[in-house]
Motif scaffolding. Structure first.
Motif, PDB file in Angstrom:
ATOM      1  N   VAL A 221       0.827  -1.204   0.000  1.00 43.86           N
ATOM      2  CA  VAL A 221       0.000   0.000   0.000  1.00 43.86           C
ATOM      3  C   VAL A 221       0.862   1.256   0.000  1.00 43.86           C
ATOM      4  O   VAL A 221       0.703   2.138  -0.856  1.00 43.86           O
TER       5      VAL A 221
ATOM      6  N   SER B  37      -4.600   1.151  -1.441  1.00 48.46           N
ATOM      7  CA  SER B  37      -5.350   0.530  -0.352  1.00 48.46           C
ATOM      8  C   SER B  37      -6.607  -0.155  -0.893  1.00 48.46           C
ATOM      9  O   SER B  37      -6.942  -1.280  -0.492  1.00 48.46           O
TER      10      SER B  37
ATOM     11  N   LEU C 191      -8.349  -1.137   4.108  1.00 47.95           N
ATOM     12  CA  LEU C 191      -7.910  -0.499   5.352  1.00 47.95           C
ATOM     13  C   LEU C 191      -7.693  -1.530   6.445  1.00 47.95           C
ATOM     14  O   LEU C 191      -6.692  -1.492   7.175  1.00 47.95           O
TER      15      LEU C 191
ATOM     16  N   TRP D 150      -4.338  -3.758   5.749  1.00 48.13           N
ATOM     17  CA  TRP D 150      -3.013  -3.206   6.041  1.00 48.13           C
ATOM     18  C   TRP D 150      -2.889  -2.700   7.472  1.00 48.13           C
ATOM     19  O   TRP D 150      -1.788  -2.661   8.033  1.00 48.13           O
TER      20      TRP D 150
END
Length: 719
Positions: free
Chosen positions: A59, A107, A292, A295
């Motif tokens: 990301v 992302s 989200l 990661w």
């Protein structure tokens, strides 16, 4: 549940306490300036505590690589000839804005692959060991809505067979006297209807100190010791029993979990603007949330509602300090949820999200103006985090969450500045005098120049990265047969997405100016208030719409005329922004129109699966709301109701905290005025007319004044 059963609470022989006995927890105020790493707890299950380094590398490494490429291309776009100061400014602003969308793209790309492979499935629950409380904070809300939602949630939890593990607590910060009494009437009626094992409690705070964060903190410090976990709701939250039980089971199964966040989907929205948001959240939201969650891992974030929290850990580590100075950057922490997640993570508890956990719902503001009012408060809270982001002991992922929130609002003025600089550069190219004699020898005069082919390619790349997360969501929905059909079929899904993208592009420049104005106001020291959010009606008087958007329209006209006079190419480049601003007034009007939203719904556009097959809990909550509304609590005068119902008056006095009455010899102006008006009044109707809202609140907090109110006749005696 029948409306007649809610019409008037019965007169019990003994008033049952509205709250259980207190079980206090100490909630020490935390420090942002000092932290000893040895205070961080050790993981109870270290083998389960993995950090997703490869996902973070993908990301953030991918985002940085894309940003570097975009900046390199922009440099070559502006450096065809001698580069001017304005062109360097454009390069810097572009790089900042491009980095923001590049990170969102990588992302979302991670989330897209995660959903394709079925990552992160939440487990099921068959038994529970500990007690959990469902906490609903309310502030001047419709009692028909909030109490119907809570009743529906309780019914759903009971249906799981594990209802004995849950209590329900309504914690009110209401400042409207009529709403306060309506809450008490609804609470007493609901509790009576549910019977002696209702496990439903209610508390009203005399002063809404520190707003929602203070409301929750007051609950935790007074009753938190009873409960291992608490599920925190918002006033517009709905959660199924299965969802709540699975959250509780997940927390019991993970001894290191401090906060587990669900992903709320937007439901029950019918105005045009709210339906756009509802569709976007349903189709694109899971992609963004999954990325989200993947990661972030155990270093996740908290959104303030529809999440479960370990109560003692929260008490020990989430006492929020006041920031030095005055608002908007000083005072109490406004956006407390991000900070509470950061403090929990600093203390060694994990914070993470289960984006695939179904059964978590919320609502959204009905119009553009309504969302801008909420956005103003969120902007202040996120910019205030600039004073907290450097706190001692925070992990870097926590700081990234803060930076993302801050950039979410700072991006608007950056975008605005990029537009202004772009206009100035085109103006310079068309009207500036060429420089014939430079310090370097040249046979030709020097103008600021661009590489048009490279600029067009870079624009295409930027738009592709910007729209990619939406494209990922559309693809996943098209691939999923049941979801595709529930969204009206493939053709209607694509038409809905095109409609959402088009109108999002029109609304974007309006929101850019609104958010830029909010940021500038905050930087100038203007504080925001705390107004209750409108939940249903999106209609706003047209004169108010004109007043709110007349400057946006004027700026759009000025920008359009100026761009056309400077260069037709500039006008074409800025046309989406110009159209959005010029049409700000009709767009804002249309945003709150219920008829337009329902027309789209009838034609199966902007449809979500939850509309075609409504969640059972939403259907039940809506039915209960209609029944509760018939009791008329929300439309009644609180003083009149208190006067007319002795049993309500007795219950109200029993719910008042001890020690609120004044000390002898102390004269409070509001109380003195209220008492004088009650003495002068010949009927309760007269008193209701004379007493101002603040004076009514004084009366409702004072047992002696309540007694004076009760002594008044309902109407004048005939001569």
């Amino acid at each position: 549940m029948r409306a007649a059963e809610l019409a008037a609470p019965p007169a019990p022989a003994v008033v049952e306490p509205a709250t259980p006995p207190e079980s206090r927890l100490v909630m020490p105020v935390q420090s942002f300036r000092s932290w000893n790493g040895s205070e961080r707890r050790k993981p109870a299950a270290p083998r389960d505590w993995t950090t997703p380094w490869l996902k973070r590398l993908f990301v953030f490494g991918g985002g940085m690589a894309l940003t570097a490429y975009g900046a390199w291309e922009m440099y070559h776009v502006v450096s065809v000839s001698r580069t001017t100061l304005l062109q360097y400014a454009l390069l810097v602003l572009f790089t900042i804005n491009f980095s923001w969308i590049a990170l969102a793209f990588t992302s979302a790309l991670l989330g897209f692959f995660g959903l394709l492979t079925g990552a992160g499935k939440a487990g099921r629950a068959e038994s529970l060991q500990h007690r959990t409380v469902v906490v609903m904070p309310i502030y001047n809300e419709s009692t028909a809505r909030t109490f119907a939602a809570l009743a529906a949630i309780r019914e759903s939890v009971e249906a799981t067979g594990l209802g004995e593990h849950f209590d329900y607590f309504i914690v009110s910060d209401t400042t409207n006297p009529d709403v306060w009494i309506a809450e008490e009437r609804a609470f007493l009626a609901l509790r009576e209807r549910l019977g002696p094992d209702s496990r439903v409690y209610y508390r009203h705070r005399p002063k809404n100190h520190h707003r929602k964060a203070g409301n929750i903190a007051d609950f935790v410090t007074r009753w938190g010791g009873h409960y291992e976990h608490m599920v925190v709701l918002d006033a517009d939250s709905l959660m199924t029993g299965t969802c709540i039980v699975r959250l509780a089971a997940a927390m019991e199964a993970d001894p290191d979990s401090g906060i587990i966040q669900s992903l709320p989907l937007i439901i029950n929205r019918n105005t045009f603007f709210a339906r756009l948001q509802q569709f976007a959240a349903r189709v694109y939201g899971p992609v963004i949330a999954t990325g989200l969650a993947m990661w972030s891992g155990r270093d996740g974030n908290y959104w303030g509602h529809n999440a479960i929290i370990r109560t003692r850990a929260f008490a020990e580590h989430c006492g929020l300090p006041d920031l030095k100075g005055k608002p908007p950057f000083g005072g109490h922490v406004l956006s407390h949820d991000f900070v509470e997640a950061a403090l929990m993570r600093r203390a060694g508890w994990s914070v993470y999200m289960l984006p695939d956990l179904t059964g978590s719902y919320e609502e959204s503001p009905p119009s553009l103006i309504d969302i801008s009012v909420r956005d103003r408060r969120w902007a202040q809270g996120n910019l205030q985090h600039s004073r907290i982001i450097g706190a001692k002991g925070f992990v870097w992922s926590t700081r990234q969450h803060f930076a993302t929130g801050i950039m979410g609002y700072v991006a608007s003025p950056f975008w605005l500045m990029q537009l202004v600089v772009g206009i100035l550069i085109v103006l310079q190219v068309n009207y500036a005098r060429p420089e014939y004699f430079t310090q370097e020898f040249t046979l030709f005069p020097v103008w600021p120049r661009f590489d048009p082919e490279r600029a067009l390619n870079l624009f295409a790349l930027t738009m592709a990265i910007l729209l990619a997360p939406k494209f990922f969501g559309i693809l996943l929905t098209l691939f999923h047969t049941r979801l595709r059909r529930a969204c009206g079929g493939g053709i209607r899904l694509i038409l809905s997405a095109l409609l959402e993208i088009l109108f999002s592009a029109f609304f974007a420049p309006i929101m850019m100016l609104i958010q830029s104005g909010s940021v500038f106001q905050i930087l100038l020291g203007r504080d925001t208030g705390w107004n209750p959010q409108r939940r249903d009606d999106g209609s706003i008087p047209f004169k108010d719409i004109v007043r709110r958007h007349r400057m946006h329209t004027a700026l759009g006209l000025l920008a359009g005329i100026s761009a056309f006079m400077i260069a037709t190419s500039l006008f074409a480049w800025m046309s989406p922004t110009i159209v959005g601003l010029v049409l700000a007034i009709p767009l804002s009007w249309a945003s709150g129109q219920l008829a337009l939203g329902l027309w789209l719904k009838r034609h199966k556009l902007l449809v979500t699966p939850e509309e075609g097959d409504p969640p059972a809990i939403a259907t039940r909550a809506n039915a209960l709301q209609a029944e509760f509304a018939k009791a008329g609590y929300d439309d009644a005068c609180g003083l009149t109701a208190l006067h007319a119902e002795p049993q309500l008056r007795a219950a109200h006095e029993a719910m008042l905290p001890e020690g609120l009455n004044r000390r002898r010899g102390e004269i409070e102006p509001d109380r003195a005025v209220a008492q004088a008006k009650l003495v002068d009044a010949e009927t309760v109707e007269e008193a209701s007319i004379w007493l101002k809202p603040k004076e009514r609140m004084v009366v409702l907090h004072d047992r002696a004044l309540i007694g004076l109110l009760a002594s008044l006749p309902p109407e004048k005696a005939e001569a």
